[in-house]
Design an enzyme around this catalytic site. Structure first.
Site, mmCIF file in Angstrom:
data_model
loop_
_atom_site.group_PDB
_atom_site.id
_atom_site.type_symbol
_atom_site.label_atom_id
_atom_site.label_comp_id
_atom_site.label_asym_id
_atom_site.label_seq_id
_atom_site.Cartn_x
_atom_site.Cartn_y
_atom_site.Cartn_z
ATOM 1 C CB THR A 65 -0.920 0.018 1.224
ATOM 2 O OG1 THR A 65 -1.834 1.092 1.114
ATOM 3 C CG2 THR A 65 -0.117 0.187 2.495
ATOM 4 C CB ALA A 96 -6.900 -5.624 4.945
#
Length: 317
Positions: free
Chosen positions: A72, A120
């Site tokens: 990310t 996540a």
């Protein structure tokens, strides 16, 4: 049957159904597995020691292909107008792109935001717990939780579950009685204040843009453009970053969602700017004071007369 229930005969062992023991065991397992419904800090641990190390061995022994690689790009920086947070929206598992619309900036309260980087599930769960505690703090003490208190809470959680496979790198940004705050915390128990942070697989590319373009005395539009440009360059060079670029601004009035722009739209803007700057730098006419784009980061070409003058000055010394 009613008389048996009143007298308690139905509770005797020989009066129970043959599947009663199995049902009780299943209910007990269900209670253990959902213990975090009552206490969100009590999670059911894996049934073996050192999960972060032994899980990989168990997966290899069973022949199951599980790739925990993730990536990310999130960034945050402080300037005279407050704090800016920006992040992409791509969620990956190895080479597989699971989502292009992942929301990696979470609203904890009206004056505090948190970013997601790492696993996540870990980040989303603990951000929800933190948002719940922020709201309870407001109801109990009639004032907002400070950013330092929220960061300390995440660090305590990281210390409690250290070595159990928790993968989390977060930034907490907000505005409290002491002014704007930007704090980095991760699953190793690190907690540090700073003015510029970038977390994720694309952070080296984003930091390269931030290091050359960031300054404290910026206008709001300059800060927004710098954050979008940094995320764009990270998404163009990091395969694990992409999707929608979300931009937030935090000041004394609270946080605001400034924009949600697709990376392809930013490519049309910044790629065109870079090409025009390339031609200007090649001809010696580039006068950008803040080299934020890849084209403007190239050294300026001096005219031939200036080069000869500098060489003559050095030789005379």
């Amino acid at each position: 049957m009613a008389l048996e229930s009143i007298c308690g005969v139905s509770r005797w062992p020989f009066m129970r159904r043959f599947d009663h023991v199995q049902t009780e065991w299943q209910l007990e397992q269900l209670r253990d597995g959902t213990s975090n419904f009552e206490n969100p800090y009590a999670l059911m641990a894996p049934p073996f020691e050192n999960p972060a190390l032994n899980l990989c061995k168990i997966v290899d022994h069973c022949g199951i292909q599980m790739d925990f690689a993730h990536g990310t790009t999130t960034l945050g920086f402080k300037y005279q107008g407050g704090v800016v947070l920006c992040a992409d929206s791509r969620a990956t598992s190895g080479q597989y792109i699971g989502s292009q619309t992942m929301k990696k900036i979470v609203e904890l309260n009206d004056y505090m935001l948190g970013t997601l980087a790492g696993g996540a599930a870990d980040c989303v769960y603990w951000d929800r717990v933190l948002a719940r505690d922020c709201r309870l703090h407001e109801l109990r003490f009639k004032r907002r939780m400070s950013v330092d208190a929220a960061a300390r809470m995440i660090v305590n959680i990281s210390a409690e579950y250290k070595g159990m496979g928790l993968v989390m790198g977060m930034m907490l940004a907000g505005y409290d009685d002491e002014g704007p705050k930007l704090i980095y915390v991760d699953s190793e128990g690190v907690r540090c204040h700073g003015n510029v942070f970038s977390v994720g697989s694309g952070s080296p590319y984003a930091l390269g843009v931030l290091d050359t373009g960031h300054r404290y005395m910026m206008t709001d539009q300059e800060a927004y453009d710098l954050a979008r440009r940094a995320i764009y360059h990270a998404t163009s060079k990091d395969a694990y970053s992409g999707g929608i670029v979300r931009l937030y601004h935090i000041n004394a009035q609270g946080w605001r969602n400034i924009s949600n722009t697709d990376c392809s739209e930013l490519h049309d803007v910044y790629c065109k700017d870079d090409n025009s700057c390339d031609s200007a730098c090649t001809s010696g006419g580039c006068h950008n004071e803040l080299p934020c784009s890849s084209g403007s980061q190239r050294p300026k070409v001096l005219p031939e007369n200036d080069v000869l003058a500098q060489v003559a000055a050095v030789t005379q010394e």
